[in-house]
Design a protein around this motif. Structure first.
Motif, PDB file in Angstrom:
ATOM      1  N   ALA A 190       0.845  -1.193   0.000  1.00  0.00           N
ATOM      2  CA  ALA A 190       0.000   0.000   0.000  1.00  0.00           C
ATOM      3  C   ALA A 190       0.876   1.237   0.000  1.00  0.00           C
ATOM      4  N   ALA A 191       0.331   2.335  -0.532  1.00  0.00           N
ATOM      5  CA  ALA A 191       1.052   3.607  -0.534  1.00  0.00           C
ATOM      6  C   ALA A 191       0.078   4.745  -0.321  1.00  0.00           C
ATOM      7  N   ILE A 192       0.591   5.830   0.241  1.00  0.00           N
ATOM      8  CA  ILE A 192      -0.203   7.035   0.436  1.00  0.00           C
ATOM      9  C   ILE A 192       0.638   8.234   0.020  1.00  0.00           C
ATOM     10  N   ARG A 193       0.021   9.122  -0.744  1.00  0.00           N
ATOM     11  CA  ARG A 193       0.730  10.285  -1.249  1.00  0.00           C
ATOM     12  C   ARG A 193       1.059  11.249  -0.114  1.00  0.00           C
ATOM     13  N   SER A 194       2.002  12.111  -0.361  1.00  0.00           N
ATOM     14  CA  SER A 194       2.484  13.004   0.695  1.00  0.00           C
ATOM     15  C   SER A 194       1.374  13.863   1.296  1.00  0.00           C
ATOM     16  N   ASP A 195       0.391  14.268   0.465  1.00  0.00           N
ATOM     17  CA  ASP A 195      -0.712  15.096   0.968  1.00  0.00           C
ATOM     18  C   ASP A 195      -1.839  14.272   1.562  1.00  0.00           C
ATOM     19  N   GLY A 196      -1.733  12.945   1.469  1.00  0.00           N
ATOM     20  CA  GLY A 196      -2.742  12.061   2.039  1.00  0.00           C
ATOM     21  C   GLY A 196      -3.989  11.877   1.203  1.00  0.00           C
TER      22      GLY A 196
ATOM     23  N   ALA B 229      -4.263  10.556  -1.964  1.00  0.00           N
ATOM     24  CA  ALA B 229      -4.261   9.457  -2.927  1.00  0.00           C
ATOM     25  C   ALA B 229      -3.660   8.228  -2.259  1.00  0.00           C
ATOM     26  N   ARG B 230      -4.216   7.079  -2.585  1.00  0.00           N
ATOM     27  CA  ARG B 230      -3.753   5.812  -2.032  1.00  0.00           C
ATOM     28  C   ARG B 230      -3.712   4.755  -3.127  1.00  0.00           C
ATOM     29  N   LYS B 231      -2.835   3.785  -2.927  1.00  0.00           N
ATOM     30  CA  LYS B 231      -2.777   2.638  -3.831  1.00  0.00           C
ATOM     31  C   LYS B 231      -2.699   1.388  -2.975  1.00  0.00           C
ATOM     32  N   TYR B 232      -3.225   0.262  -3.508  1.00  0.00           N
ATOM     33  CA  TYR B 232      -3.199  -0.991  -2.773  1.00  0.00           C
ATOM     34  C   TYR B 232      -2.895  -2.167  -3.690  1.00  0.00           C
TER      35      TYR B 232
ATOM     36  N   PHE C  72      -7.127  -3.869   3.993  1.00  0.00           N
ATOM     37  CA  PHE C  72      -6.082  -3.018   4.566  1.00  0.00           C
ATOM     38  C   PHE C  72      -6.379  -1.554   4.244  1.00  0.00           C
ATOM     39  N   THR C  73      -6.014  -0.688   5.180  1.00  0.00           N
ATOM     40  CA  THR C  73      -6.153   0.747   4.974  1.00  0.00           C
ATOM     41  C   THR C  73      -4.881   1.456   5.404  1.00  0.00           C
ATOM     42  N   ILE C  74      -4.312   2.229   4.491  1.00  0.00           N
ATOM     43  CA  ILE C  74      -3.137   3.029   4.825  1.00  0.00           C
ATOM     44  C   ILE C  74      -3.590   4.445   5.149  1.00  0.00           C
ATOM     45  N   SER C  75      -2.969   5.035   6.154  1.00  0.00           N
ATOM     46  CA  SER C  75      -3.295   6.407   6.528  1.00  0.00           C
ATOM     47  C   SER C  75      -2.035   7.071   7.080  1.00  0.00           C
ATOM     48  N   ARG C  76      -2.095   8.364   7.243  1.00  0.00           N
ATOM     49  CA  ARG C  76      -0.941   9.083   7.771  1.00  0.00           C
ATOM     50  C   ARG C  76      -1.396  10.242   8.627  1.00  0.00           C
ATOM     51  N   ASP C  77      -0.555  10.598   9.575  1.00  0.00           N
ATOM     52  CA  ASP C  77      -0.774  11.763  10.422  1.00  0.00           C
ATOM     53  C   ASP C  77       0.487  12.614  10.304  1.00  0.00           C
ATOM     54  N   ASN C  78       0.423  13.638   9.479  1.00  0.00           N
ATOM     55  CA  ASN C  78       1.610  14.455   9.249  1.00  0.00           C
ATOM     56  C   ASN C  78       2.014  15.242  10.497  1.00  0.00           C
TER      57      ASN C  78
ATOM     58  N   TYR D  25       0.339   4.665   9.062  1.00  0.00           N
ATOM     59  CA  TYR D  25      -0.288   3.488   9.651  1.00  0.00           C
ATOM     60  C   TYR D  25      -0.732   2.517   8.557  1.00  0.00           C
ATOM     61  N   LEU D  26      -0.840   1.259   8.937  1.00  0.00           N
ATOM     62  CA  LEU D  26      -1.449   0.261   8.076  1.00  0.00           C
ATOM     63  C   LEU D  26      -2.405  -0.544   8.949  1.00  0.00           C
ATOM     64  N   GLN D  27      -3.690  -0.275   8.776  1.00  0.00           N
ATOM     65  CA  GLN D  27      -4.713  -1.040   9.485  1.00  0.00           C
ATOM     66  C   GLN D  27      -5.007  -2.284   8.661  1.00  0.00           C
ATOM     67  N   MET D  28      -4.831  -3.441   9.286  1.00  0.00           N
ATOM     68  CA  MET D  28      -5.000  -4.710   8.579  1.00  0.00           C
ATOM     69  C   MET D  28      -6.137  -5.486   9.235  1.00  0.00           C
ATOM     70  N   ASN D  29      -7.197  -5.686   8.490  1.00  0.00           N
ATOM     71  CA  ASN D  29      -8.368  -6.421   8.976  1.00  0.00           C
ATOM     72  C   ASN D  29      -8.543  -7.710   8.187  1.00  0.00           C
ATOM     73  N   SER D  30      -9.344  -8.619   8.719  1.00  0.00           N
ATOM     74  CA  SER D  30      -9.630  -9.899   8.052  1.00  0.00           C
ATOM     75  C   SER D  30      -8.342 -10.574   7.597  1.00  0.00           C
ATOM     76  N   LEU D  31      -7.392 -10.636   8.484  1.00  0.00           N
ATOM     77  CA  LEU D  31      -6.077 -11.170   8.126  1.00  0.00           C
ATOM     78  C   LEU D  31      -6.152 -12.643   7.763  1.00  0.00           C
ATOM     79  N   LYS D  32      -5.308 -13.031   6.825  1.00  0.00           N
ATOM     80  CA  LYS D  32      -5.238 -14.392   6.327  1.00  0.00           C
ATOM     81  C   LYS D  32      -3.831 -14.933   6.557  1.00  0.00           C
ATOM     82  N   PRO D  33      -3.690 -16.255   6.637  1.00  0.00           N
ATOM     83  CA  PRO D  33      -2.335 -16.818   6.804  1.00  0.00           C
ATOM     84  C   PRO D  33      -1.363 -16.350   5.721  1.00  0.00           C
ATOM     85  N   GLU D  34      -1.852 -16.122   4.522  1.00  0.00           N
ATOM     86  CA  GLU D  34      -0.975 -15.669   3.434  1.00  0.00           C
ATOM     87  C   GLU D  34      -0.509 -14.226   3.599  1.00  0.00           C
TER      88      GLU D  34
END
Length: 121
Positions: free
Chosen positions: A49-55, A57-60, A68-74, A80-89
């Motif tokens: 995942a990636a998040i642009r400097s201004d927050g 734009a995101r890519k996954y 998963f959700t990427i976020s930032r607090d400048n 941060y990387l919030q990871m839900n519904s995690l899988k063994p893979e």
């Protein structure tokens, strides 16, 4: 120079959640695009995942989209990387990374040391 320190990894059961944090020290955090990569045993490192400097734009990676959700607090120089519904893979060492300049490349300038996430079945 930018120092990146990951935290929040560990062991979780499948279906569970974890939140990774990456604290940045050094140059102006708000100038940097931030990303998470991972490397599973025996595999190459891959973009997550990636998040642009201004927050604004995101890519996954397709396989984590919607989980998963990427976020930032400048103000806190943290991504941060919030990871839900995690899988063994999803088991891997997760790396925080930073780059300045183009948003259209995964050629990162700085890397953290990585943190292990283990998802048990």
């Amino acid at each position: 120079q930018v120092q990146l320190v990951e935290s929040g990894g560990g062991l979780v059961q499948a279906g569970g959640s974890l939140r990774l944090s990456c604290a940045a020290e050094g140059r102006t955090f708000s100038d940097w695009h931030m990303a998470w990569f991972r490397q599973a045993p025996g595999l190459e490192r891959e973009f997550v995942a990636a998040i642009r400097s201004d927050g604004f734009a995101r890519k996954y990676l397709d396989s984590v989209q919607g989980r998963f959700t990427i976020s930032r607090d400048n103000g806190k120089n943290t991504v941060y990387l919030q990871m839900n519904s995690l899988k063994p893979e999803d088991t891997a060492v997760y790396y925080c990374a930073a780059r300045q300049g183009s948003w259209d490349t995964y050629d990162m300038h700085y890397w953290g040391k990585g943190i292990l996430v283990t998802v048990s079945s």
